[in-house]
Structures are given as C-alpha cells and as structure tokens.
Design a protein around this motif. Structure first.
Motif, short mmCIF file in Angstrom:
data_model
loop_
_atom_site.label_atom_id
_atom_site.label_comp_id
_atom_site.label_asym_id
_atom_site.label_seq_id
_atom_site.Cartn_x
_atom_site.Cartn_y
_atom_site.Cartn_z
N TRP A 122 0.84 -1.19 0.00
CA TRP A 122 0.00 0.00 0.00
C TRP A 122 0.87 1.24 0.00
N ARG A 123 0.42 2.26 -0.69
CA ARG A 123 1.04 3.57 -0.58
C ARG A 123 0.47 4.22 0.67
N VAL A 124 1.37 4.84 1.45
CA VAL A 124 0.93 5.46 2.70
C VAL A 124 1.37 6.91 2.74
N VAL A 125 0.62 7.69 3.48
CA VAL A 125 0.97 9.09 3.72
C VAL A 125 1.03 9.31 5.21
N GLY A 126 1.97 10.14 5.63
CA GLY A 126 2.11 10.43 7.05
C GLY A 126 3.43 11.13 7.31
N PRO A 127 3.77 11.29 8.57
CA PRO A 127 5.03 11.96 8.92
C PRO A 127 6.23 11.11 8.53
N ASP A 128 7.37 11.74 8.34
CA ASP A 128 8.59 11.01 8.01
C ASP A 128 8.96 10.08 9.16
N LEU A 129 9.11 8.80 8.83
CA LEU A 129 9.42 7.78 9.84
C LEU A 129 10.44 6.80 9.27
N PRO A 130 11.34 6.26 10.11
CA PRO A 130 12.34 5.31 9.61
C PRO A 130 11.77 3.90 9.44
N THR A 131 12.49 3.07 8.72
CA THR A 131 12.13 1.67 8.53
C THR A 131 12.04 0.98 9.89
N GLY A 132 11.10 0.09 10.05
CA GLY A 132 10.94 -0.67 11.28
C GLY A 132 10.04 0.00 12.31
N THR A 133 9.57 1.19 12.01
CA THR A 133 8.68 1.89 12.94
C THR A 133 7.30 1.25 12.89
N ARG A 134 6.72 1.10 14.08
CA ARG A 134 5.34 0.60 14.15
C ARG A 134 4.42 1.78 13.89
N VAL A 135 3.50 1.60 12.93
CA VAL A 135 2.57 2.67 12.56
C VAL A 135 1.15 2.17 12.71
N ARG A 136 0.25 3.10 13.05
CA ARG A 136 -1.18 2.79 13.14
C ARG A 136 -1.87 3.47 11.97
N VAL A 137 -2.72 2.73 11.25
CA VAL A 137 -3.48 3.29 10.13
C VAL A 137 -4.60 4.15 10.72
N THR A 138 -4.67 5.41 10.29
CA THR A 138 -5.67 6.35 10.84
C THR A 138 -6.79 6.66 9.85
N GLY A 139 -6.59 6.35 8.58
CA GLY A 139 -7.64 6.66 7.61
C GLY A 139 -7.26 6.20 6.22
N VAL A 140 -8.18 6.42 5.30
CA VAL A 140 -7.98 6.04 3.90
C VAL A 140 -8.23 7.27 3.05
N HIS A 141 -7.29 7.58 2.19
CA HIS A 141 -7.42 8.72 1.27
C HIS A 141 -7.26 8.18 -0.15
N GLY A 142 -8.38 7.86 -0.77
CA GLY A 142 -8.34 7.26 -2.11
C GLY A 142 -7.72 5.88 -2.03
N ALA A 143 -6.58 5.71 -2.72
CA ALA A 143 -5.88 4.43 -2.70
C ALA A 143 -4.70 4.44 -1.74
N ARG A 144 -4.63 5.43 -0.88
CA ARG A 144 -3.53 5.54 0.08
C ARG A 144 -4.06 5.43 1.51
N LEU A 145 -3.23 4.84 2.35
CA LEU A 145 -3.55 4.75 3.76
C LEU A 145 -2.83 5.87 4.51
N ALA A 146 -3.53 6.52 5.41
CA ALA A 146 -2.90 7.53 6.26
C ALA A 146 -2.41 6.82 7.52
N VAL A 147 -1.15 7.08 7.90
CA VAL A 147 -0.56 6.42 9.06
C VAL A 147 0.07 7.45 9.99
N GLU A 148 0.28 7.03 11.22
CA GLU A 148 1.02 7.81 12.20
C GLU A 148 1.78 6.82 13.07
N ALA A 149 2.80 7.31 13.75
CA ALA A 149 3.57 6.44 14.63
C ALA A 149 2.66 5.88 15.70
N ALA A 150 2.77 4.58 15.94
CA ALA A 150 1.93 3.93 16.95
C ALA A 150 2.46 4.25 18.33
#
Length: 159
Positions: A122-150
């Motif tokens: 999935w393509r995701v949008v959210g704040p800049d985060l490094p590889t291995g970060t746990r993220v929580r999906v907060t919403g859906v914007h078209g074909a992209r998932l919105a994420v934030e650090a968990a």
C-alpha cells in the motif's frame, strides 16, 4: 361458454393455487420480495377455499387484505432479519486496516512511502518515519492509507 371460463369454474379453489404459483414464479424472474407475498396470499386463499365455500368477490377481498398484511409483515420481518450491515469495508478495502498497527518495511520520506500488508503493498501518507517503525493506520485517502507512529498502548505484544 369459452374454454377458459369452463376451466376456471371447474378448477374452483385451485385457481388460487395456480395464481399463487404463477406469482411465486414471477418473483423468481423479478426478485424484490413483492410478488412473494402476493403468491403466499393467493395460496392461503386457495387453501381456505378448499374448506369453506367462498364467492369470488369474498375470495378477492380476502386475497387483497391478506396481500397487504403479508406484504407489511414480510417487509418488517425481512428488515429485522437483515439488520446486520454486513461487511462495511467490502468495497473499501483500505478501511479494514484503520486502527490496526503494522511495521514499516521502507521509510516514509517527504510524507509518502509504502507499507506491506499481507500480500499487498500500500502507498501510505504520514510523517517522516524510519524503517521498522510501528505505525497505526488512521484513515484512507483514495488508494492511500494515512498512518502515524503507533503509541506504546497501540502496540500488541505477542502472546
């Protein structure tokens, strides 16, 4: 007397059964649970006419009343039985992931990135985060998932 009139008179109460079966057959061709209730009403009138002699006017009135009653009661029962919404995310696949926590396989940079969920990337949008970060999906914007650090309470510990 024509053949149809003679047949109608000879069949008596069975005419209602024939009408009921024709209406039930029509329900198969044009679904919507409308003809179903008229067909059931006709069969009920035919059954009643087998035991009680009814004039055609009386049978017609009983049929009309039964049809309305069956239609109202049937619609009510069907709405109660199908009160479950089903799978609300059926046609919105990404909505199934809202609230779930995943691990980034690639970094989010400049507000976009990719997240692997099951066998889909999935393509995701959210704040800049490094590889291995746990993220929580907060919403859906078209074909992209919105994420934030968990946050710590979002992370499920293995049992």
């Amino acid at each position: 007397m024509s053949l149809i009139e003679r047949l109608f008179l000879e069949l008596g109460p069975w005419n209602w059964w024939i009408l009921g079966l024709l209406l039930l057959g029509l329900e198969i061709l044009a679904p919507g649970a409308v003809f179903l209730w008229f067909g059931v009403s006709a069969i009920l009138v035919g059954t009643l006419a087998l035991f009680v002699e009814l004039h055609w006017q009386t049978a017609l009135v009983i049929f009309l009343v039964l049809s309305i009653v069956c239609l109202v009661v049937g619609r009510f029962l069907m709405s109660r039985l199908s009160s479950e919404k089903g799978d609300i995310g059926l046609n919105r696949r990404g909505s199934r992931y809202v609230g779930r926590v995943f691990v980034l396989m690639a970094p989010l940079s400049e507000g976009t990135g990719k997240l692997s969920i099951d066998d889909t990337v999935w393509r995701v949008v959210g704040p800049d985060l490094p590889t291995g970060t746990r993220v929580r999906v907060t919403g859906v914007h078209g074909a992209r998932l919105a994420v934030e650090a968990a946050e710590a309470e979002d992370i499920e510990l293995p049992t």
